[in-house]
Write a protein that holds these residues in place. Structure first.
Motif, PDB file in Angstrom:
ATOM      1  N   ARG A   1       7.078  17.855  70.995  1.00 40.49           N
ATOM      2  CA  ARG A   1       7.208  17.519  69.578  1.00 40.49           C
ATOM      3  C   ARG A   1       8.554  16.851  69.322  1.00 40.49           C
ATOM      4  O   ARG A   1       9.579  17.267  69.857  1.00 40.49           O
ATOM      5  N   VAL A   2       8.528  15.801  68.512  1.00 37.49           N
ATOM      6  CA  VAL A   2       9.753  15.101  68.133  1.00 37.49           C
ATOM      7  C   VAL A   2      10.461  15.933  67.073  1.00 37.49           C
ATOM      8  O   VAL A   2       9.893  16.236  66.018  1.00 37.49           O
ATOM      9  N   THR A   3      11.703  16.298  67.360  1.00 39.43           N
ATOM     10  CA  THR A   3      12.466  17.132  66.426  1.00 39.43           C
ATOM     11  C   THR A   3      13.424  16.327  65.553  1.00 39.43           C
ATOM     12  O   THR A   3      13.697  16.698  64.410  1.00 39.43           O
ATOM     13  N   ASP A   4      13.912  15.225  66.065  1.00 36.53           N
ATOM     14  CA  ASP A   4      14.834  14.386  65.304  1.00 36.53           C
ATOM     15  C   ASP A   4      14.048  13.269  64.622  1.00 36.53           C
ATOM     16  O   ASP A   4      13.625  12.295  65.249  1.00 36.53           O
ATOM     17  N   LEU A   5      13.839  13.420  63.340  1.00 38.62           N
ATOM     18  CA  LEU A   5      13.032  12.453  62.580  1.00 38.62           C
ATOM     19  C   LEU A   5      13.881  11.583  61.670  1.00 38.62           C
ATOM     20  O   LEU A   5      13.357  10.873  60.814  1.00 38.62           O
ATOM     21  N   THR A   6      15.163  11.624  61.865  1.00 38.66           N
ATOM     22  CA  THR A   6      16.053  10.873  60.977  1.00 38.66           C
ATOM     23  C   THR A   6      16.190   9.412  61.380  1.00 38.66           C
ATOM     24  O   THR A   6      16.442   8.550  60.535  1.00 38.66           O
ATOM     25  N   GLY A   7      16.021   9.117  62.663  1.00 37.87           N
ATOM     26  CA  GLY A   7      16.196   7.741  63.123  1.00 37.87           C
ATOM     27  C   GLY A   7      14.916   6.940  63.057  1.00 37.87           C
ATOM     28  O   GLY A   7      13.908   7.362  62.487  1.00 37.87           O
ATOM     29  N   LYS A   8      14.959   5.773  63.663  1.00 38.42           N
ATOM     30  CA  LYS A   8      13.783   4.920  63.722  1.00 38.42           C
ATOM     31  C   LYS A   8      12.757   5.507  64.691  1.00 38.42           C
ATOM     32  O   LYS A   8      13.104   6.278  65.585  1.00 38.42           O
ATOM     33  N   PRO A   9      11.468   5.171  64.521  1.00 36.77           N
ATOM     34  CA  PRO A   9      10.443   5.638  65.451  1.00 36.77           C
ATOM     35  C   PRO A   9      10.759   5.216  66.882  1.00 36.77           C
ATOM     36  O   PRO A   9      11.260   4.115  67.127  1.00 36.77           O
ATOM     37  N   VAL A  10      10.439   6.100  67.815  1.00 34.26           N
ATOM     38  CA  VAL A  10      10.737   5.881  69.224  1.00 34.26           C
ATOM     39  C   VAL A  10       9.488   5.372  69.935  1.00 34.26           C
ATOM     40  O   VAL A  10       8.377   5.856  69.699  1.00 34.26           O
ATOM     41  N   VAL A  11       9.672   4.382  70.816  1.00 38.31           N
ATOM     42  CA  VAL A  11       8.557   3.839  71.597  1.00 38.31           C
ATOM     43  C   VAL A  11       7.936   4.953  72.430  1.00 38.31           C
ATOM     44  O   VAL A  11       8.640   5.777  73.023  1.00 38.31           O
ATOM     45  N   GLY A  12       6.599   4.970  72.464  1.00 35.45           N
ATOM     46  CA  GLY A  12       5.887   5.989  73.229  1.00 35.45           C
ATOM     47  C   GLY A  12       5.605   7.253  72.445  1.00 35.45           C
ATOM     48  O   GLY A  12       5.145   8.238  73.022  1.00 35.45           O
ATOM     49  N   CYS A  13       5.842   7.219  71.142  1.00 37.84           N
ATOM     50  CA  CYS A  13       5.632   8.405  70.299  1.00 37.84           C
ATOM     51  C   CYS A  13       4.473   8.178  69.322  1.00 37.84           C
ATOM     52  O   CYS A  13       4.113   7.039  69.000  1.00 37.84           O
ATOM     53  N   TRP A  14       3.931   9.303  68.854  1.00 34.46           N
ATOM     54  CA  TRP A  14       2.886   9.280  67.827  1.00 34.46           C
ATOM     55  C   TRP A  14       3.418   9.979  66.587  1.00 34.46           C
ATOM     56  O   TRP A  14       3.916  11.097  66.658  1.00 34.46           O
TER      57      TRP A  14
ATOM     58  N   ALA B   1       4.954  14.789  64.728  1.00 37.54           N
ATOM     59  CA  ALA B   1       5.340  13.684  65.611  1.00 37.54           C
ATOM     60  C   ALA B   1       5.450  14.216  67.030  1.00 37.54           C
ATOM     61  O   ALA B   1       6.009  15.304  67.256  1.00 37.54           O
ATOM     62  N   TRP B   2       4.925  13.440  67.997  1.00 39.28           N
ATOM     63  CA  TRP B   2       4.911  13.868  69.402  1.00 39.28           C
ATOM     64  C   TRP B   2       5.382  12.728  70.293  1.00 39.28           C
ATOM     65  O   TRP B   2       5.020  11.562  70.079  1.00 39.28           O
ATOM     66  N   ASP B   3       6.154  13.123  71.301  1.00 33.83           N
ATOM     67  CA  ASP B   3       6.718  12.173  72.259  1.00 33.83           C
ATOM     68  C   ASP B   3       5.912  12.250  73.549  1.00 33.83           C
ATOM     69  O   ASP B   3       5.859  13.294  74.207  1.00 33.83           O
ATOM     70  N   PHE B   4       5.275  11.132  73.923  1.00 38.07           N
ATOM     71  CA  PHE B   4       4.452  11.077  75.132  1.00 38.07           C
ATOM     72  C   PHE B   4       5.204  10.432  76.304  1.00 38.07           C
ATOM     73  O   PHE B   4       4.575  10.096  77.312  1.00 38.07           O
ATOM     74  N   ASN B   5       6.497  10.255  76.177  1.00 41.44           N
ATOM     75  CA  ASN B   5       7.276   9.674  77.268  1.00 41.44           C
ATOM     76  C   ASN B   5       7.499  10.666  78.405  1.00 41.44           C
ATOM     77  O   ASN B   5       7.958  10.286  79.484  1.00 41.44           O
ATOM     78  N   GLN B   6       7.202  11.931  78.165  1.00 42.53           N
ATOM     79  CA  GLN B   6       7.338  12.957  79.197  1.00 42.53           C
ATOM     80  C   GLN B   6       6.067  13.786  79.237  1.00 42.53           C
ATOM     81  O   GLN B   6       5.280  13.775  78.288  1.00 42.53           O
TER      82      GLN B   6
ATOM     83  N   GLY C   1       4.632  -0.421  70.572  1.00 43.06           N
ATOM     84  CA  GLY C   1       4.644   0.749  71.446  1.00 43.06           C
ATOM     85  C   GLY C   1       4.647   2.082  70.739  1.00 43.06           C
ATOM     86  O   GLY C   1       4.785   3.126  71.379  1.00 43.06           O
ATOM     87  N   VAL C   2       4.496   2.091  69.416  1.00 40.79           N
ATOM     88  CA  VAL C   2       4.456   3.331  68.636  1.00 40.79           C
ATOM     89  C   VAL C   2       3.108   3.405  67.917  1.00 40.79           C
ATOM     90  O   VAL C   2       2.612   2.395  67.419  1.00 40.79           O
ATOM     91  N   ILE C   3       2.541   4.606  67.868  1.00 39.42           N
ATOM     92  CA  ILE C   3       1.285   4.798  67.145  1.00 39.42           C
ATOM     93  C   ILE C   3       1.551   5.614  65.890  1.00 39.42           C
ATOM     94  O   ILE C   3       2.186   6.675  65.941  1.00 39.42           O
ATOM     95  N   TYR C   4       1.051   5.102  64.770  1.00 40.11           N
ATOM     96  CA  TYR C   4       1.158   5.787  63.487  1.00 40.11           C
ATOM     97  C   TYR C   4      -0.266   6.087  63.004  1.00 40.11           C
ATOM     98  O   TYR C   4      -1.145   5.217  63.060  1.00 40.11           O
ATOM     99  N   THR C   5      -0.491   7.284  62.534  1.00 36.18           N
ATOM    100  CA  THR C   5      -1.757   7.620  61.884  1.00 36.18           C
ATOM    101  C   THR C   5      -1.457   8.048  60.452  1.00 36.18           C
ATOM    102  O   THR C   5      -0.487   8.765  60.196  1.00 36.18           O
ATOM    103  N   PHE C   6      -2.295   7.602  59.526  1.00 32.44           N
ATOM    104  CA  PHE C   6      -2.084   7.853  58.105  1.00 32.44           C
ATOM    105  C   PHE C   6      -3.309   8.554  57.547  1.00 32.44           C
ATOM    106  O   PHE C   6      -4.448   8.126  57.784  1.00 32.44           O
ATOM    107  N   ARG C   7      -3.071   9.631  56.792  1.00 34.82           N
ATOM    108  CA  ARG C   7      -4.186  10.326  56.146  1.00 34.82           C
ATOM    109  C   ARG C   7      -3.757  10.792  54.765  1.00 34.82           C
ATOM    110  O   ARG C   7      -2.568  10.922  54.457  1.00 34.82           O
ATOM    111  N   LYS C   8      -4.761  11.071  53.921  1.00 32.23           N
ATOM    112  CA  LYS C   8      -4.504  11.616  52.596  1.00 32.23           C
ATOM    113  C   LYS C   8      -4.880  13.079  52.535  1.00 32.23           C
ATOM    114  O   LYS C   8      -4.221  13.879  51.881  1.00 32.23           O
TER     115      LYS C   8
END
Length: 314
Positions: free
Chosen positions: A17-30, A7-12, A101-108
């Motif tokens: 890299r997003v380190t806190d993954l416990t909450g809801k997805p943040v706007v501007g992140c992948w 997970a990556w934060d593009f707000n800055q 405002g959030v992008i999710y990519t899914f792969r197998k």
């Protein structure tokens, strides 16, 4: 959360890299996700993603397509399978969901294109924002498809330059390449249609420069599809030339068999007549009869050979 690969934060700038993954997805992140891992659907529901979209992202078999949403879009793409031991033409599905405002990519299975972008982000040399990320992703998918197509093109050129000596092996190689191109064509063609729609819709959300880059990648996909169509035609031509070479070889062999049969037909007739084991056969009492008969057969064979040569049978 095992289903979150990265997970990556593009707000800055540069992205972090997003380190806190416990909450809801943040706007501007992948968020890059493993789609067949337990807990993913519950996490997506907590992120307020509608259940139909969750089903679309996690279903087993998909084809490339684009769907505009009220608060984002769905983009399903395919990339060549460059994993060890896999066939590149067995293209992998990459599902992209842009929602609120959030992008999710899914792969197998792992994607080399995604791996490249993650590595560039780690080096602080990656995309600047989410739109830039999408353009980079399409670009990396195209680059790897192009590598596979270029490898097929080299094999076709080598086949054209090599002649048609080993027709059985060449027939197998043509079938293999033809099957590979058909599988690529199966997904690249609808992928072009999906990118067409995505490019049109993104004109409102991207700045002019970024939209132009996306148009360039759409044109690259068009060129790749045209290249596949051209190589399919080349393979059909190679198949026809190979079949013609096989037919000519068979005709040549049949012709020479006919010539040989024509030469030995009168000789066989004479040996058959003189091989009759009944009384009254000429030369039975002559010790030199066999030698004389043999010389006569040789003379007849030479005369037939010269006659056929004069009549230009070859």
């Amino acid at each position: 959360m095992a289903f979150i690969i990265d997970a990556w934060d593009f707000n800055q700038q540069p992205a972090s890299r997003v380190t806190d993954l416990t909450g809801k997805p943040v706007v501007g992140c992948w968020y890059h996700l493993e789609r067949d891992t337990d807990g993913l659907e519950d996490w997506l529901k907590q992120a307020d993603i509608p259940e139909p979209l969750i089903d679309a992202m996690t279903e087993e078999d998909t084809r490339p397509r684009f769907q505009r949403l009220k608060e984002g879009f769905v983009l399903l793409l395919r990339g060549v399978n460059l994993n060890q031991g896999a066939a590149p033409e067995d293209m992998l599905s990459l599902r992209i969901l842009s929602y609120k405002g959030v992008i999710y990519t899914f792969r197998k299975r792992p994607f080399k294109a995604i791996t490249h972008i993650r590595e560039s982000l780690e080096k602080q040399d990656g995309p600047d924002d989410l739109n830039d990320f999408l353009v980079h992703l399409v670009e990396q998918l195209n680059l790897r498809i192009e590598d596979v197509i270029d490898a097929v093109e080299v094999k076709i050129e080598d086949m054209e330059a090599g002649g048609y000596d080993n027709t059985a092996v060449q027939q197998q190689e043509i079938s293999k390449l033809h099957r590979r191109l058909l599988r690529l064509n199966r997904f690249v063609r609808p992928q072009l249609a999906a990118l067409d729609k995505f490019t049109t819709e993104s004109e409102r959300s991207m700045d002019n420069e970024m939209h132009q880059w996306l148009l360039n990648e759409r044109d690259t996909t068009q060129r790749l599809l045209e290249q596949i169509d051209l190589m399919l035609e080349q393979l059909w031509m190679q198949r026809e030339l190979l079949q013609q070479a096989v037919a000519e070889k068979m005709n040549r062999n049949t012709y020479w068999l006919s010539v040989i049969a024509g030469v030995f037909l009168p000789l066989s007739f004479l040996t058959g007549v003189f091989g009759i084991n009944i009384g009254g056969m000429p030369g039975v009492e002559n010790e030199d009869a066999f030698e004389i008969f043999t010389y006569a057969l040789v003379v007849i064979a030479v005369i037939e050979f010269l006659l056929l040569r004069r009549l230009r049978f070859w």
